[in-house]
Every structure is written in C-alpha cells, then in structure tokens.
Design a protein around this motif. Structure first.
Motif, PDB file in Angstrom:
ATOM      1  N   GLN A 152      42.788  50.542  40.411  1.00  0.00           N
ATOM      2  CA  GLN A 152      42.413  49.333  39.681  1.00  0.00           C
ATOM      3  C   GLN A 152      43.229  48.162  40.206  1.00  0.00           C
ATOM      4  OE1 GLN A 152      42.567  47.413  35.163  1.00  0.00           O
ATOM      5  NE2 GLN A 152      43.637  49.310  35.615  1.00  0.00           N
ATOM      6  N   PHE A 176      34.593  35.367  41.194  1.00  0.00           N
ATOM      7  CA  PHE A 176      34.058  36.619  41.734  1.00  0.00           C
ATOM      8  C   PHE A 176      34.060  36.598  43.264  1.00  0.00           C
ATOM      9  CE2 PHE A 176      31.947  37.660  37.596  1.00  0.00           C
ATOM     10  CZ  PHE A 176      32.252  39.007  37.542  1.00  0.00           C
ATOM     11  N   VAL A 179      37.534  36.858  44.935  1.00  0.00           N
ATOM     12  CA  VAL A 179      38.069  38.228  44.929  1.00  0.00           C
ATOM     13  C   VAL A 179      37.395  39.051  46.020  1.00  0.00           C
ATOM     14  CG1 VAL A 179      38.171  40.379  43.596  1.00  0.00           C
ATOM     15  CG2 VAL A 179      38.725  38.189  42.496  1.00  0.00           C
ATOM     16  N   LYS A 180      36.078  38.917  46.151  1.00  0.00           N
ATOM     17  CA  LYS A 180      35.344  39.653  47.191  1.00  0.00           C
ATOM     18  C   LYS A 180      35.864  39.280  48.574  1.00  0.00           C
ATOM     19  CE  LYS A 180      31.515  38.071  48.703  1.00  0.00           C
ATOM     20  NZ  LYS A 180      30.120  37.583  48.889  1.00  0.00           N
ATOM     21  N   PHE A 204      33.525  48.508  45.930  1.00  0.00           N
ATOM     22  CA  PHE A 204      34.265  48.147  44.719  1.00  0.00           C
ATOM     23  C   PHE A 204      33.343  47.500  43.690  1.00  0.00           C
ATOM     24  CE2 PHE A 204      34.685  44.724  47.771  1.00  0.00           C
ATOM     25  CZ  PHE A 204      34.536  43.556  47.040  1.00  0.00           C
ATOM     26  N   SER A 206      33.513  44.816  40.364  1.00  0.00           N
ATOM     27  CA  SER A 206      34.330  43.791  39.721  1.00  0.00           C
ATOM     28  C   SER A 206      33.850  43.536  38.295  1.00  0.00           C
ATOM     29  CB  SER A 206      34.275  42.482  40.522  1.00  0.00           C
ATOM     30  OG  SER A 206      34.877  42.645  41.790  1.00  0.00           O
ATOM     31  N   ILE A 221      39.799  38.998  36.769  1.00  0.00           N
ATOM     32  CA  ILE A 221      38.896  40.012  37.325  1.00  0.00           C
ATOM     33  C   ILE A 221      39.614  41.350  37.439  1.00  0.00           C
ATOM     34  CG2 ILE A 221      37.571  40.727  39.356  1.00  0.00           C
ATOM     35  CD1 ILE A 221      36.166  38.458  38.179  1.00  0.00           C
ATOM     36  N   HIS A 222      39.012  42.389  36.854  1.00  0.00           N
ATOM     37  CA  HIS A 222      39.446  43.763  37.089  1.00  0.00           C
ATOM     38  C   HIS A 222      38.545  44.357  38.180  1.00  0.00           C
ATOM     39  CE1 HIS A 222      42.121  44.636  33.544  1.00  0.00           C
ATOM     40  NE2 HIS A 222      41.586  43.477  33.184  1.00  0.00           N
ATOM     41  N   VAL A 223      39.142  45.053  39.111  1.00  0.00           N
ATOM     42  CA  VAL A 223      38.379  45.658  40.208  1.00  0.00           C
ATOM     43  C   VAL A 223      38.637  47.157  40.236  1.00  0.00           C
ATOM     44  CG1 VAL A 223      37.997  45.730  42.706  1.00  0.00           C
ATOM     45  CG2 VAL A 223      38.527  43.549  41.592  1.00  0.00           C
ATOM     46  N   ILE A 225      38.167  49.993  42.769  1.00  0.00           N
ATOM     47  CA  ILE A 225      37.905  50.070  44.205  1.00  0.00           C
ATOM     48  C   ILE A 225      38.171  51.477  44.731  1.00  0.00           C
ATOM     49  CG2 ILE A 225      40.245  49.262  44.793  1.00  0.00           C
ATOM     50  CD1 ILE A 225      38.928  47.806  47.218  1.00  0.00           C
ATOM     51  N   TYR A 389      29.816  45.676  44.886  1.00  0.00           N
ATOM     52  CA  TYR A 389      29.981  45.158  46.237  1.00  0.00           C
ATOM     53  C   TYR A 389      30.117  46.285  47.256  1.00  0.00           C
ATOM     54  CZ  TYR A 389      31.071  40.778  43.800  1.00  0.00           C
ATOM     55  OH  TYR A 389      31.020  39.666  43.005  1.00  0.00           O
TER      56      TYR A 389
END
Length: 451
Positions: A152, A176, A179-180, A204, A206, A221-223, A225, A389
């Motif tokens: 995370q 968004f 972050v990407k 991942f 988001s 933002i929580h990711v 991945i 993504y």
C-alpha cells in the motif's frame, strides 16, 4: 443461553437489548420457539434490529438528521449546492427504502405473515447503500488481483493546497494523474531504454479519500500496487524497490506541474494559475524533501488472500460511504439543534505511552455545520473514486488470466454475500425473509410496487 446466539451479532446481547421482550411480541415469539432455536433467535434479532428498536437504543442515522433538517439547510445554502449531482445524491439518500419509491413484497406460503423491503437508493452518500457499494468495489478489486506480493502506498498533498482542491474538484483528476505519472517514472528510472522497448507496465489501483477522522477536507490517494511489472511479451517480473525519497520529490514536481497546466489550459483562469504557481514555488522551498509518503510492504514474504481482502476492505470503505460512521455520532439535541460526535486522532495510533496520547476528541457543533462537513465529501456525479492502471486496467482484462489471487468460486461467494438478505445475515445474524413459522417467505411480484 448459548453465547453464539447471545452477543456475537449486533443487538444480540439479550440482557441489554430487550426490545424483543415487549408484551406485544409475546405471541409471535412463542410461535417462533415452536420451530426451533434458530427460528426463535432469528425472530428476536429481527425485532431487536428494527428501526424503532435502534432508535430506542440511541442509534442516530445520517438519514434521520437530513430528514429533519435538509429543507431548512437547502433553503439557506442553495447558492453553495451547485456541484453536479450534489442535491440529487442527498435527496436520493433521504428517500432510501421509502415505500413511496417502490418495494418488494415477501409472503409466507404457510401463514399470513409478510415482509416488505423498500428499494435501495444506491447513493454513495447513504450509509446503508454505501456498505453494499463498498463490498461490490472490494469484489471488483479482488477479481483483478494477482497472487503476488502487494503493498500500500499513500500520497498526500500539503494543507495549503486543500482549499483549492475543495473549490475546484477537477484538481482531483490531476491528483490521480500525478500519482500515476510518479509511479511510472519510478519504473522507468531503473532502465529507461528497456522501459520503452519492452513497454513495461506496473499494475496498481488508486483510491481517493477526501477526509480524515476529523472530517476536514483532506484529499489523498491510497494505492494498492503489485510488486511486479508486465513486459510486452507477456512476462511478469519482480519489482519491489520503491525509493521513497525519489517518489516524494517526483510526486511533488509532477503535482505542481500538472496543477499549473490544468489551471492554465482546462480551468483557463490566469489569475488562479499565477496564484497557484507562486504558492507551489513557496511550498517547494518549504518542503525540500517532498511531501508525506507512506509505503510499507503488506507482508514481507507473500501477500495472502486475507491481506488483500482486509486492506481492500479498509481502502474501499472510505471511498464508498459518508465521511463518518454513524456509530461515531453520540447524540443530537433537537432543542438546541446541535450534534455531538467523536474521533480518535491518527497521531495516537503509533504512541504506546497512554499519557502522551491526545485521547478521544468529542465535538459538539450546530447541525448545519455538521451537515456541511459531510456534504463537501460527496463526489460529483459520475466521478470515479477508484481507478485501475497498467496491467490492472480493463485493457489487460484477458491478457493475464492465470495466477489470480481469488478463484471464481471465492469471487462468486463474495458476490453472493452482497445480496441484501445475506448481508443482513452476516452483519446482524438474522434472515428477514424467514417466517416465525419456520418457512421461507417467497416474493410476490403482484403485490410488490415498481413505480
């Protein structure tokens, strides 16, 4: 009394939750007891969890608050309720399970008993429907996940930028995208030529959260991945090194650049773009090491189903319901028009010395102020708070069909649990369509109402 029947589910401690013991229910409970312990306790829980029982036990719902105060709030603040779908989300939530909006009619084949359930509103602002939405989003995420280690990551913005994001919601798309771009830049950094030649992609998901425990507007933002990257020949390779310093600085630079471009080209507000340019320049000096970034491994050895499921539930929960759990609303004073609620500060989470903790914070404020805090976190109509993504996007839906974390049988079981009857069984321990005579009620479409 068997403890599994007594207090495992909410409102099932029969020494405390005594609504079922009222005299008017005596005959139906006697009838239920004739058909076994399961039928009897099902009837007890059904009574203990009805609307009036929960009101007597002090439960306060967001819907009840808006039912009482929405008309006055709307009249006073109509000029501030202009965002797409905002009023619709609130008024849809207020009408959730209202029989005027339709209902299903279940009847017992062996006696005259029946059960009616109003249609759900499907609003993300509804506490009831938000739970189902969260479960459905969790399944959607789960069916994508591969059986590989995950972690995370959390990306936040400085407090000085939050007011701009609150006014201009299109900046959330910028968040968004930033972050990407940051994560893709991290992958490209290791091998720039191979990154392009092999068309490497991370996988991942988001999740946007706009609030903290104190209900302030705090977009982050929580990711989730996967520690893998995908090559154009179909191979998946290990990728588990995330340089935090690089990620912080890169995220800061990407975010600032994208904010300026968006204000200049999309919002087309020259004054705003200049104002934000000056602010971002100042913030770079203020935070030379970038912004807060969090990225621990979920499990050092291997991600398990429970790891992914619990983490996805946690992350999706905050993207799928009102900004506060109704259990955190302590009381409402209709004479003074105030609401009392509480929260436990995040800062206390990592402190072991109780004397150093801030402790539970209790807030008493006007109902209108409380409602305004909740409303500002309602997403715009059509806005997606969970995005996919790389090789977790829909473009790769059939390209990686093996090595899934969850089997189809597990996913089907999870989906089955989102059915409203099963949801009540899991949460409150009773089946609403089980009759006191022990028979299963059947739906009667002729007596149901479809507006």
């Amino acid at each position: 009394m068997n403890n599994s029947y007594n207090s495992f589910f909410r409102n099932s401690d029969l020494k405390v939750n005594r609504y079922f013991a009222q005299p008017q229910f005596k005959s139906q409970l006697i009838e239920a007891s004739k058909h076994g312990k399961d039928v009897f306790y099902n009837e007890v829980r059904k009574l203990n969890n009805c609307y009036y029982a929960r009101k007597l036990q002090g439960d306060i719902s967001i819907k009840d608050i808006f039912l009482e105060y929405w008309s006055a709030f709307k009249e006073k603040y109509m000029h501030r309720l202009k965002r797409p779908g905002l009023i619709e989300s609130i008024e849809t939530m207020i009408g959730c399970h209202n029989f005027d909006n339709g209902y299903l009619f279940y009847e017992c084949p062996n006696c005259n008993d029946f059960y009616m359930i109003g249609f759900s509103c499907h609003s993300r602002f509804c506490s009831s429907c938000g739970q189902k939405y969260k479960n459905q989003r969790t399944i959607k995420v789960s069916e994508k996940c591969l059986n590989v280690p995950h972690r995370q990551l959390v990306f936040t913005i400085p407090s000085q930028l939050r007011p701009y994001f609150q006014v201009h919601h299109s900046l959330l798309d910028v968040l968004f995208n930033s972050v990407k771009e940051t994560l893709n830049a991290c992958l490209e950094k290791n091998a720039p030529k191979l990154y392009k030649n092999e068309k490497r992609k991370l996988g991942f998901i988001s999740f946007l959260h706009t609030f903290g425990r104190d209900l302030k507007f705090h977009p982050h933002i929580h990711v989730l991945i996967a520690e893998r990257y995908y090559k154009n020949n179909g191979d998946l390779k290990c990728f588990n090194f995330f340089p935090y310093e690089y990620l912080r600085i890169t995220f800061q630079n990407k975010l600032f650049h994208n904010i300026y471009i968006h204000c200049r080209d999309a919002i087309k507000n020259k004054k705003l773009s200049q104002e934000l340019f000056k602010l971002c320049t100042h913030l770079k000096e203020l935070y030379p090491r970038g912004y807060y970034f969090y990225g621990p491994q979920i499990n050092k050895d291997k991600t398990t189903i429970n790891d992914i499921k619990s983490l996805t539930n946690y992350i999706a929960r905050y993207a799928s319901h009102p900004a506060i759990s109704e259990r955190r609303i302590s009381s409402i004073n209709f004479e003074n028009n105030t609401v009392t609620w509480f929260y436990d500060p995040h800062e206390d989470d990592d402190i072991t010395d109780e004397s150093l903790k801030k402790g539970r914070q209790e807030i008493t404020e006007s109902v209108f102020d409380f409602m305004a805090k909740l409303i500002k976190h309602i997403p715009d109509k059509g806005f997606q708070q969970i995005r996919y993504y790389g090789f977790y996007s829909n473009k790769f839906l059939n390209k990686i069909s093996t090595n899934k974390l969850f089997s189809n049988a597990q996913l089907n079981k999870m989906l089955d649990n989102t059915y409203w009857v099963n949801g009540l069984k899991l949460s409150f321990g009773y089946n609403p369509t089980l009759c006191k005579c022990g028979s299963q009620m059947m739906i009667n479409l002729e007596l149901s109402y479809f507006p």
